[in-house]
Design a protein around this motif. Sequence first.
Motif, PDB file in Angstrom:
ATOM      1  N   GLU A  21      -2.840  -7.094   9.477  1.00 43.35           N
ATOM      2  CA  GLU A  21      -2.618  -5.707   9.864  1.00 43.35           C
ATOM      3  C   GLU A  21      -1.566  -5.038   8.981  1.00 43.35           C
ATOM      4  O   GLU A  21      -0.762  -5.692   8.332  1.00 43.35           O
ATOM      5  CB  GLU A  21      -2.157  -5.651  11.319  1.00 43.35           C
ATOM      6  N   PRO A  24      -3.590   0.370   5.360  1.00 43.72           N
ATOM      7  CA  PRO A  24      -4.589   1.343   5.807  1.00 43.72           C
ATOM      8  C   PRO A  24      -5.930   1.159   5.102  1.00 43.72           C
ATOM      9  O   PRO A  24      -5.999   0.597   4.003  1.00 43.72           O
ATOM     10  CB  PRO A  24      -3.952   2.688   5.446  1.00 43.72           C
ATOM     11  N   GLU A 105      -6.067   0.178  11.707  1.00 45.36           N
ATOM     12  CA  GLU A 105      -5.830   0.531  10.304  1.00 45.36           C
ATOM     13  C   GLU A 105      -6.888   1.481   9.748  1.00 45.36           C
ATOM     14  O   GLU A 105      -6.700   2.072   8.680  1.00 45.36           O
ATOM     15  CB  GLU A 105      -5.800  -0.743   9.436  1.00 45.36           C
ATOM     16  N   TYR A 197       0.559   7.459   5.841  1.00 41.42           N
ATOM     17  CA  TYR A 197       0.662   6.463   4.775  1.00 41.42           C
ATOM     18  C   TYR A 197       0.939   7.148   3.436  1.00 41.42           C
ATOM     19  O   TYR A 197       0.306   8.175   3.111  1.00 41.42           O
ATOM     20  CB  TYR A 197      -0.626   5.641   4.664  1.00 41.42           C
TER      21      TYR A 197
END
Length: 202
Positions: A21, A24, A105, A197
């Motif tokens: 994890e 993205p 994600e 992100y």
Amino acid sequence: MKIRSSEIVMSAVNRDQYPAEGIPEVAFVGRSNVGKSSSINSLLNRRNFARVSQTPGKTRTINFYLINEEFFFVDLPGYGYAKVSKTEKASWGKIMERYLTSRDELCRIYLLVDIRHEPTNDDKAMYDWVKYFGYECTVVATKADKISRGKYQKHMSIIRKKLGLTDEKIIPVSSLKKTGFDILWDDITNTYSEHGYEITLD
């Protein structure tokens, strides 16, 4: 977008095979032979990075491509190939449902359709599935070189009506002419930014 590195890190079937994890990702999905692999290759400026299956409809893995060591492109199995058995279709559904369930994600799904034709019932079902699981979706209309630019709006209106789109955008691309991918890259980088992100652009 400057591509410094790209590598396949995982071909997964089960959730425990997914990458760790925190990184993205955006995912690409479409029916078999819609030009998904060619589009990914065009985005990355690589000729044979995402390989075209020699047997359409047989690919049953989710491929995770790590780009610039910052984010993933996720290549989802193609659907809608007529010769696939009911058992294979069921297997595809389970793999897809596993992925689409609680994938934190995943920032956006890009649904690829052929700009020349009305989307199939499978395309409509896939779009509805993406929305059902709560993900944002952008439609990518492939093979845009096959029709004149003056007909884009007509064909995109057909796509919009069949899928039941409201304000979602449609991005026409051509892997042959290498057009539309700058717009697609803008959408991808904006998506990552909107989800918090930071992606290095150059």
